[in-house]
Motif scaffolding. Structure first.
Motif, PDB file in Angstrom:
ATOM      1  N   MET A   1      -4.689  18.934  15.839  1.00 33.39           N
ATOM      2  CA  MET A   1      -6.022  19.540  15.673  1.00 33.39           C
ATOM      3  C   MET A   1      -7.050  18.450  15.918  1.00 33.39           C
ATOM      4  SD  MET A   1      -7.445  22.458  14.899  1.00 33.39           S
ATOM      5  CE  MET A   1      -9.045  23.118  14.437  1.00 33.39           C
ATOM      6  N   PHE A   2      -7.872  18.634  16.979  1.00 35.26           N
ATOM      7  CA  PHE A   2      -8.770  17.573  17.373  1.00 35.26           C
ATOM      8  C   PHE A   2     -10.110  17.638  16.670  1.00 35.26           C
ATOM      9  CE2 PHE A   2      -6.366  15.459  20.486  1.00 35.26           C
ATOM     10  CZ  PHE A   2      -5.529  16.395  21.045  1.00 35.26           C
ATOM     11  N   ASP A   3     -10.605  18.822  16.381  1.00 32.68           N
ATOM     12  CA  ASP A   3     -11.946  18.976  15.830  1.00 32.68           C
ATOM     13  C   ASP A   3     -11.911  18.985  14.311  1.00 32.68           C
ATOM     14  OD1 ASP A   3     -13.083  19.073  18.269  1.00 32.68           O
ATOM     15  OD2 ASP A   3     -13.122  21.256  18.418  1.00 32.68           O
ATOM     16  N   GLY A   4     -12.817  18.233  13.698  1.00 31.86           N
ATOM     17  CA  GLY A   4     -12.989  18.287  12.262  1.00 31.86           C
ATOM     18  C   GLY A   4     -14.006  19.345  11.907  1.00 31.86           C
ATOM     19  N   THR A   5     -14.473  19.329  10.686  1.00 27.95           N
ATOM     20  CA  THR A   5     -15.421  20.347  10.234  1.00 27.95           C
ATOM     21  C   THR A   5     -16.661  19.740   9.607  1.00 27.95           C
ATOM     22  OG1 THR A   5     -14.244  20.461   8.130  1.00 27.95           O
ATOM     23  CG2 THR A   5     -13.589  22.030   9.834  1.00 27.95           C
ATOM     24  N   ARG A   6     -16.801  18.436   9.657  1.00 31.38           N
ATOM     25  CA  ARG A   6     -17.925  17.823   8.970  1.00 31.38           C
ATOM     26  C   ARG A   6     -19.194  17.895   9.812  1.00 31.38           C
ATOM     27  NH1 ARG A   6     -16.398  12.146   6.526  1.00 31.38           N
ATOM     28  NH2 ARG A   6     -18.485  12.514   5.660  1.00 31.38           N
ATOM     29  N   ARG A   7     -19.172  17.391  11.012  1.00 35.31           N
ATOM     30  CA  ARG A   7     -20.348  17.390  11.869  1.00 35.31           C
ATOM     31  C   ARG A   7     -20.206  18.465  12.932  1.00 35.31           C
ATOM     32  NH1 ARG A   7     -21.641  11.773  14.388  1.00 35.31           N
ATOM     33  NH2 ARG A   7     -23.626  12.793  14.776  1.00 35.31           N
ATOM     34  N   ARG A   8     -21.367  18.977  13.369  1.00 37.52           N
ATOM     35  CA  ARG A   8     -21.378  19.963  14.444  1.00 37.52           C
ATOM     36  C   ARG A   8     -22.398  19.505  15.469  1.00 37.52           C
ATOM     37  NH1 ARG A   8     -17.033  22.056  14.859  1.00 37.52           N
ATOM     38  NH2 ARG A   8     -17.807  23.966  15.858  1.00 37.52           N
ATOM     39  N   ILE A   9     -21.921  19.238  16.666  1.00 40.91           N
ATOM     40  CA  ILE A   9     -22.741  18.683  17.741  1.00 40.91           C
ATOM     41  C   ILE A   9     -22.797  19.679  18.887  1.00 40.91           C
ATOM     42  CG2 ILE A   9     -23.114  16.708  19.249  1.00 40.91           C
ATOM     43  CD1 ILE A   9     -23.148  16.013  16.301  1.00 40.91           C
ATOM     44  N   VAL A  10     -23.978  19.822  19.459  1.00 41.96           N
ATOM     45  CA  VAL A  10     -24.187  20.672  20.638  1.00 41.96           C
ATOM     46  C   VAL A  10     -24.624  19.776  21.791  1.00 41.96           C
ATOM     47  CG1 VAL A  10     -25.621  22.470  21.675  1.00 41.96           C
ATOM     48  CG2 VAL A  10     -24.732  22.768  19.360  1.00 41.96           C
ATOM     49  N   SER A  11     -23.970  19.934  22.929  1.00 43.00           N
ATOM     50  CA  SER A  11     -24.322  19.195  24.145  1.00 43.00           C
ATOM     51  C   SER A  11     -24.864  20.186  25.168  1.00 43.00           C
ATOM     52  CB  SER A  11     -23.099  18.456  24.707  1.00 43.00           C
ATOM     53  OG  SER A  11     -23.435  17.788  25.913  1.00 43.00           O
ATOM     54  N   LEU A  12     -26.043  19.885  25.695  1.00 42.78           N
ATOM     55  CA  LEU A  12     -26.664  20.703  26.736  1.00 42.78           C
ATOM     56  C   LEU A  12     -26.609  19.938  28.053  1.00 42.78           C
ATOM     57  CD1 LEU A  12     -29.904  21.919  24.893  1.00 42.78           C
ATOM     58  CD2 LEU A  12     -27.662  23.014  24.952  1.00 42.78           C
ATOM     59  N   TRP A  13     -26.029  20.559  29.066  1.00 43.35           N
ATOM     60  CA  TRP A  13     -25.960  19.950  30.399  1.00 43.35           C
ATOM     61  C   TRP A  13     -26.675  20.859  31.388  1.00 43.35           C
ATOM     62  CZ3 TRP A  13     -21.618  20.646  34.383  1.00 43.35           C
ATOM     63  CH2 TRP A  13     -21.895  19.869  35.509  1.00 43.35           C
ATOM     64  N   PHE A  14     -27.616  20.268  32.113  1.00 44.14           N
ATOM     65  CA  PHE A  14     -28.384  20.995  33.122  1.00 44.14           C
ATOM     66  C   PHE A  14     -27.893  20.546  34.499  1.00 44.14           C
ATOM     67  CE2 PHE A  14     -30.976  20.263  29.370  1.00 44.14           C
ATOM     68  CZ  PHE A  14     -31.315  21.556  29.012  1.00 44.14           C
ATOM     69  N   PRO A  15     -26.942  21.284  35.087  1.00 46.30           N
ATOM     70  CA  PRO A  15     -26.330  20.822  36.340  1.00 46.30           C
ATOM     71  C   PRO A  15     -27.287  20.780  37.519  1.00 46.30           C
ATOM     72  CG  PRO A  15     -25.617  23.057  35.815  1.00 46.30           C
ATOM     73  CD  PRO A  15     -26.376  22.561  34.618  1.00 46.30           C
ATOM     74  N   ARG A  16     -28.386  21.529  37.457  1.00 47.98           N
ATOM     75  CA  ARG A  16     -29.364  21.534  38.551  1.00 47.98           C
ATOM     76  C   ARG A  16     -30.752  21.239  37.993  1.00 47.98           C
ATOM     77  NH1 ARG A  16     -25.981  25.869  39.336  1.00 47.98           N
ATOM     78  NH2 ARG A  16     -27.481  27.370  38.509  1.00 47.98           N
ATOM     79  N   PHE A  17     -30.822  20.189  37.191  1.00 49.36           N
ATOM     80  CA  PHE A  17     -32.049  19.921  36.446  1.00 49.36           C
ATOM     81  C   PHE A  17     -33.249  19.698  37.360  1.00 49.36           C
ATOM     82  CE2 PHE A  17     -34.948  16.958  34.289  1.00 49.36           C
ATOM     83  CZ  PHE A  17     -35.214  17.679  33.132  1.00 49.36           C
ATOM     84  N   ALA A  18     -33.124  18.798  38.344  1.00 48.57           N
ATOM     85  CA  ALA A  18     -34.264  18.451  39.197  1.00 48.57           C
ATOM     86  C   ALA A  18     -34.719  19.628  40.048  1.00 48.57           C
ATOM     87  CB  ALA A  18     -33.915  17.254  40.075  1.00 48.57           C
ATOM     88  N   SER A  19     -33.764  20.341  40.658  1.00 46.22           N
ATOM     89  CA  SER A  19     -34.155  21.476  41.506  1.00 46.22           C
ATOM     90  C   SER A  19     -34.712  22.624  40.667  1.00 46.22           C
ATOM     91  CB  SER A  19     -32.960  21.946  42.324  1.00 46.22           C
ATOM     92  OG  SER A  19     -31.887  22.354  41.487  1.00 46.22           O
ATOM     93  N   ASP A  20     -34.162  22.854  39.476  1.00 43.31           N
ATOM     94  CA  ASP A  20     -34.716  23.901  38.607  1.00 43.31           C
ATOM     95  C   ASP A  20     -36.147  23.572  38.208  1.00 43.31           C
ATOM     96  OD1 ASP A  20     -32.383  25.302  38.762  1.00 43.31           O
ATOM     97  OD2 ASP A  20     -31.621  24.704  36.800  1.00 43.31           O
ATOM     98  N   ARG A  21     -36.414  22.301  37.919  1.00 38.60           N
ATOM     99  CA  ARG A  21     -37.788  21.927  37.574  1.00 38.60           C
ATOM    100  C   ARG A  21     -38.736  22.153  38.743  1.00 38.60           C
ATOM    101  NH1 ARG A  21     -41.209  18.621  39.029  1.00 38.60           N
ATOM    102  NH2 ARG A  21     -39.720  17.622  40.443  1.00 38.60           N
ATOM    103  N   ALA A  22     -38.316  21.776  39.944  1.00 41.12           N
ATOM    104  CA  ALA A  22     -39.168  21.965  41.119  1.00 41.12           C
ATOM    105  C   ALA A  22     -39.411  23.442  41.406  1.00 41.12           C
ATOM    106  CB  ALA A  22     -38.529  21.279  42.329  1.00 41.12           C
ATOM    107  N   LEU A  23     -38.393  24.275  41.230  1.00 44.20           N
ATOM    108  CA  LEU A  23     -38.551  25.706  41.505  1.00 44.20           C
ATOM    109  C   LEU A  23     -39.346  26.410  40.418  1.00 44.20           C
ATOM    110  CD1 LEU A  23     -35.001  26.517  42.921  1.00 44.20           C
ATOM    111  CD2 LEU A  23     -37.152  26.345  44.178  1.00 44.20           C
ATOM    112  N   ARG A  24     -39.365  25.846  39.216  1.00 41.75           N
ATOM    113  CA  ARG A  24     -40.247  26.406  38.185  1.00 41.75           C
ATOM    114  C   ARG A  24     -41.705  26.280  38.593  1.00 41.75           C
ATOM    115  NH1 ARG A  24     -39.923  26.671  32.693  1.00 41.75           N
ATOM    116  NH2 ARG A  24     -41.600  25.123  32.563  1.00 41.75           N
ATOM    117  N   ALA A  25     -42.050  25.144  39.208  1.00 41.43           N
ATOM    118  CA  ALA A  25     -43.435  24.919  39.614  1.00 41.43           C
ATOM    119  C   ALA A  25     -43.802  25.736  40.842  1.00 41.43           C
ATOM    120  CB  ALA A  25     -43.650  23.417  39.877  1.00 41.43           C
ATOM    121  N   ARG A  26     -42.889  25.814  41.820  1.00 44.80           N
ATOM    122  CA  ARG A  26     -43.173  26.550  43.060  1.00 44.80           C
ATOM    123  C   ARG A  26     -41.910  27.322  43.438  1.00 44.80           C
ATOM    124  NH1 ARG A  26     -44.733  21.883  46.957  1.00 44.80           N
ATOM    125  NH2 ARG A  26     -44.523  23.565  48.484  1.00 44.80           N
ATOM    126  N   PRO A  27     -41.776  28.555  42.961  1.00 48.01           N
ATOM    127  CA  PRO A  27     -40.550  29.325  43.218  1.00 48.01           C
ATOM    128  C   PRO A  27     -40.420  29.702  44.694  1.00 48.01           C
ATOM    129  CG  PRO A  27     -41.818  30.246  41.382  1.00 48.01           C
ATOM    130  CD  PRO A  27     -42.706  29.263  42.064  1.00 48.01           C
TER     131      PRO A  27
END
Length: 484
Positions: A1-27
């Motif tokens: 059993m790899f996961d404990g129960t004390r801490r809970r961590i969330v990781s957010l990964w934005f695979p297209r971060f730069a292009s998504d930001r650019a398209l938000r400004a000018r779709p």
């Protein structure tokens, strides 16, 4: 059993971060990439999902990408804008939990231990996070685990998957280490965890086992949230409305004292200040002061506000004042000598006073330029945004007054004995030279396309000291300057 129960961590990964930001400004619709010059060639920096579907990938030459996808749309990448957007995104994420840190280069890590119940549990929190981000136009992959390493692994290699079944690359290892483990037949984290540790440490070093232990929770890994940048703004609420200029300036003095103390604590100086005066009728008046240099001295800043404050319409009275340093620059302490005879800040204060009337960009100063061409030996730059540099150091003296060449009726390569200039009959007393100056062939300049110039210092018997030149390729004499 790899996961404990004390801490809970969330990781957010934005695979297209730069292009998504650019398209938000000018779709736009269809395949889209951001390009960046790398290694002497334009390459694909980031791309959207439609471009991925066309077989494009990060790092490939942009010319090849256009050949694969003729309808490809592109824009230049802006890494600085990406960094600014990442800071805003991190600040937004603090609404879910207080511990939010960056996961370079395109992710965030959140420690939701003890805060998930405020959002209805972990599943509800993650669902809300995903919905908000997708609504904002950001593709995201979310991993949850008891450790930072486990959360990162699930975000990048399989949301909700068992940690032991993920590839060894999910341990945030170097590509060379991943390749070496695969050659040994260790392709999954479970296989790596069951292998003897001593041979692995000898072959790959302690970093491999450290990453494994971090993912399994055997070794702690902290989340370091970035400190919020200092906010240089102070406010003053008045018990009774005021309207006199002296009263406003007195309140401004109190605000400046508090603001400058904060600036001094961070060894910074204000370059642009904004004073907001809120009236009792709900309206507000703003006074902006742009300084010629960073300052944090209340005694010097306050008088510079005087003229602008006098022009403010106070209406039925001002009930609140707010002062903010909109633009701040580093201002470390300076060592003041005992023999200091003048205050260099007086010039900057004068520039600021003039700049408030005509604009700081219109107050110019001369700066030396690296050119032997007389017309190009100086440049003009805004005094508030440039620093005075060392003086000119030409090989020969230069005249005090320089003007466009004026022809002189004379012949021969030697300075004429008698000539007329500006309707004056002049006689040469002494001539020093010549100083041959060749044109800078790499720069377009119609005035110098004729070729060489031989410059002479000519002292006339009438008292004029002229700077004259002779053009051997098209014989003729000209006067271009006058010495003091």
């Amino acid at each position: 059993m790899f996961d404990g129960t004390r801490r809970r961590i969330v990781s957010l990964w934005f695979p297209r971060f730069a292009s998504d930001r650019a398209l938000r400004a000018r779709p736009l619709e269809g395949p889209f990439v951001l390009t960046l010059r790398q290694g002497g060639a334009e390459r694909v920096y980031c791309l959207n999902e439609a471009a991925l579907g066309c077989g494009l990938a990060r790092g490939m030459p942009f010319a090849d990408a256009r050949a694969f996808c003729p309808d490809l749309a592109s824009r230049p990448a802006d890494p600085l804008a990406d960094q600014r957007f990442a800071v805003l995104l991190r600040r937004w994420a603090t609404r879910w939990c207080p511990w939010v840190g960056p996961e370079t280069p395109d992710g965030l890590v959140l420690d939701i231990t003890g805060s998930a119940h405020l959002w209805g549990g972990e599943a509800a929190l993650i669902a809300t996070l995903r919905a908000r981000l997708e609504r904002a136009g950001l593709a995201v992959r979310i991993g949850l685990g008891a450790t930072r390493g486990a959360a990162w692994a699930r975000a990048h290699y399989g949301e909700g998957a068992a940690l032991e079944g993920l590839p060894v690359a999910a341990l945030r290892l170097e590509p060379e280490t991943v390749t070496g483990l695969q050659r040994m037949g260790l392709r999954r984290i479970g296989q790596l965890a069951e292998s003897p540790r001593a041979p692995l440490a000898r072959r790959f070093g302690p970093g491999l086992l450290a990453r494994l232990d971090q993912a399994l929770g055997r070794q702690p890994e902290q989340i370091c949230p970035e400190a919020e940048p200092p906010h240089y703004a102070v406010r003053l609420s008045l018990p009774e409305p005021i309207g006199l200029v002296d009263d406003v300036m007195a309140g401004l003095g109190r605000l400046l004292g508090r603001l400058c103390d904060k600036l001094q604590a961070h060894q910074a100086g204000a370059r642009v200040l904004c004073l907001t005066l809120r009236r009792v009728d709900g309206d507000a008046r703003e006074v902006e002061l742009r300084l010629a240099r960073p300052l944090r001295d209340p005694a010097r800043i306050a008088p510079l506000f005087q003229r602008a404050v006098e022009g403010v319409d106070a209406g039925f009275g001002i009930e609140q004042m707010r002062l903010e340093a909109v633009q701040v620059e580093p201002l470390p302490p300076e060592q003041l000598g005992a023999e200091r005879r003048h205050d260099p800040g007086r010039l900057e204060d004068l520039i600021t006073r003039i700049g408030t009337r005509i604009g700081l960009e219109n107050v110019l100063r001369f700066l030396p330029a690296d050119s032997h061409i007389p017309e190009r030996s100086f440049t003009l730059a805004p005094a508030a945004f440039s620093t005075p540099e060392g003086g000119w150091a030409p090989a020969r003296p230069r005249p005090l007054w320089l003007f466009a060449p004026e022809p002189v009726d004379a012949t021969g390569p030697r300075p004429p004995r008698r000539f007329r200039w500006r309707r004056m009959a002049l006689t040469t007393g002494r001539a020093t030279g010549p100083e041959r100056i060749a044109p800078e062939w790499w720069l377009p300049d119609d005035a110098w396309r004729g070729g060489l110039r031989d410059y002479w210092q000519v002292e006339t018997e009438e008292g004029r000291r002229l700077w004259m030149f002779y053009t051997p390729q098209a014989p003729g004499w000209f006067v271009q300057g006058e010495f003091a």
